[in-house]
Design an enzyme around this catalytic site. Structure first.
Site, short mmCIF file in Angstrom:
data_model
loop_
_atom_site.label_atom_id
_atom_site.label_comp_id
_atom_site.label_asym_id
_atom_site.label_seq_id
_atom_site.Cartn_x
_atom_site.Cartn_y
_atom_site.Cartn_z
N LYS A 122 3.39 -1.14 -9.79
CA LYS A 122 3.92 -1.88 -9.20
C LYS A 122 5.34 -1.87 -8.99
O LYS A 122 6.13 -2.06 -10.00
CB LYS A 122 3.09 -3.34 -8.96
CG LYS A 122 1.63 -3.42 -9.08
CD LYS A 122 1.15 -3.44 -8.15
CE LYS A 122 -0.19 -3.63 -7.63
NZ LYS A 122 -0.32 -4.00 -6.58
N LYS A 214 -10.95 -1.35 -0.75
CA LYS A 214 -10.85 -2.23 -1.55
C LYS A 214 -12.00 -3.26 -1.17
O LYS A 214 -13.11 -4.03 -0.25
CB LYS A 214 -10.04 -3.22 -0.98
CG LYS A 214 -8.42 -3.08 -1.88
CD LYS A 214 -7.32 -3.89 -2.25
CE LYS A 214 -6.14 -2.50 -3.16
NZ LYS A 214 -4.83 -4.37 -2.90
#
Length: 309
Positions: A122, A214
């Protein structure tokens, strides 16, 4: 249909926590389980709002409709005393690093020893620091997936990746809010592929842009014949990870030429729970299939203190 929930809290290893709820459904197929782990920061309804809808029998959010979808599959397999992963191959995963401050030589050596070839990190919170950290990793034989969560502007993104030209960047995920023209321009300037996650519904082009699937929010039913893709968990409960792993196995079998290394091992960012098996605690690029029927965890799920909705 009787509905029950069990609230839980997952604690990040670097501090902080995130809440969710396991769900139990008494269905025609039998008893089935699923995870509900919304992220309001990404636009999901908060957990209590999701549970309120569920209490009314409403499955209007992507999170709840996905939960019911997996609960039905899980219930059918449990009724037939079958593990859902029988005969399936779960793709390898990247290593997820949630906090770039964790990146150091010792961690990278452990990642390599565990068989990882790709690392997802991230970024976009502190660009200068992140550039320095990542440049110190260029000598290692790893591919890097940079996830910005759309935190930076177009110009800052171009500037940052130009400084990272010596880093083996596999792709960049959601660098800035989706704009077809600007995304194409960024790919042309940097020659780095972009992957779309939060803005997947807006990417209606005929390009082969990478899609981040997802299953926790209903992405598993998409037609992926024109896109390379990676299936990831939702930084959710191990039961949610198992759902994503099951879908990854199904999709990789159906679209074998399009499936990249996946992201099914997000439990490493959290402290251990009773659902985190000893096998899962060992650093490995391979998903550890839960024992039991359906999605697994039979005894643990059966013995939770369920609350009726």
């Amino acid at each position: 249909m009787n509905r029950y929930y069990f609230p839980y809290e997952l604690r990040f290893k670097n501090g902080g926590s995130h809440s969710g709820a396991l769900l139990k459904f008494e269905l025609e197929e039998g008893v089935g389980y699923a995870d509900c782990h919304p992220w309001p920061e990404l636009g999901d309804l908060p957990l209590q709002s999701q549970l309120s809808l569920l209490q009314k029998g409403s499955f209007t959010t992507l999170t709840l409709s996905s939960s019911l979808y997996f609960a039905k599959i899980d219930a059918s397999a449990r009724s037939n005393k079958k593990n859902l992963f029988e005969g399936l191959y779960v793709p390898k995963s990247h290593m997820l690093i949630y906090d770039i401050n964790e990146v150091d030589i010792n961690l990278i050596e452990k990642i390599l020893e565990a068989g990882f070839t790709s690392v997802k990190v991230k970024v976009g919170r502190n660009i200068k620091q992140e550039i320095q950290k990542l440049l110190s990793m260029t000598k290692y034989p790893l591919k890097w997936r940079l996830d910005f969560n759309a935190r930076v502007a177009f110009e800052d993104y171009i500037s940052m990746v130009s400084e990272l030209r010596d880093l083996n960047i596999e792709f960049v995920e959601d660098p800035f809010p989706f704009d077809h023209q600007k995304w194409c321009q960024a790919e042309k300037i940097t020659r780095i592929p972009l992957a779309v996650d939060r803005f997947i519904e807006k990417d209606v082009s005929d390009s082969d842009r990478i899609w981040v699937i997802k299953p926790a929010v209903g992405d598993g039913e998409k037609n992926l014949s024109q896109h390379r893709f990676t299936v990831t968990s939702y930084l959710d409960h191990p039961l949610g990870q198992a759902s994503a792993a099951y879908m990854a196995a199904k999709l990789s079998a159906k679209y074998s030429d399009h499936c990249l290394i996946c992201g099914l091992l997000s439990h490493y960012v959290y402290e251990s729970t009773p659902f985190t098996s000893q096998e899962n605690n060992r650093l490995s690029a391979k998903f550890s299939i839960p024992e039991g029927t359906g999605l697994g965890y039979d005894d643990l799920l059966r013995n939770l203190n369920w609350r009726k909705l």
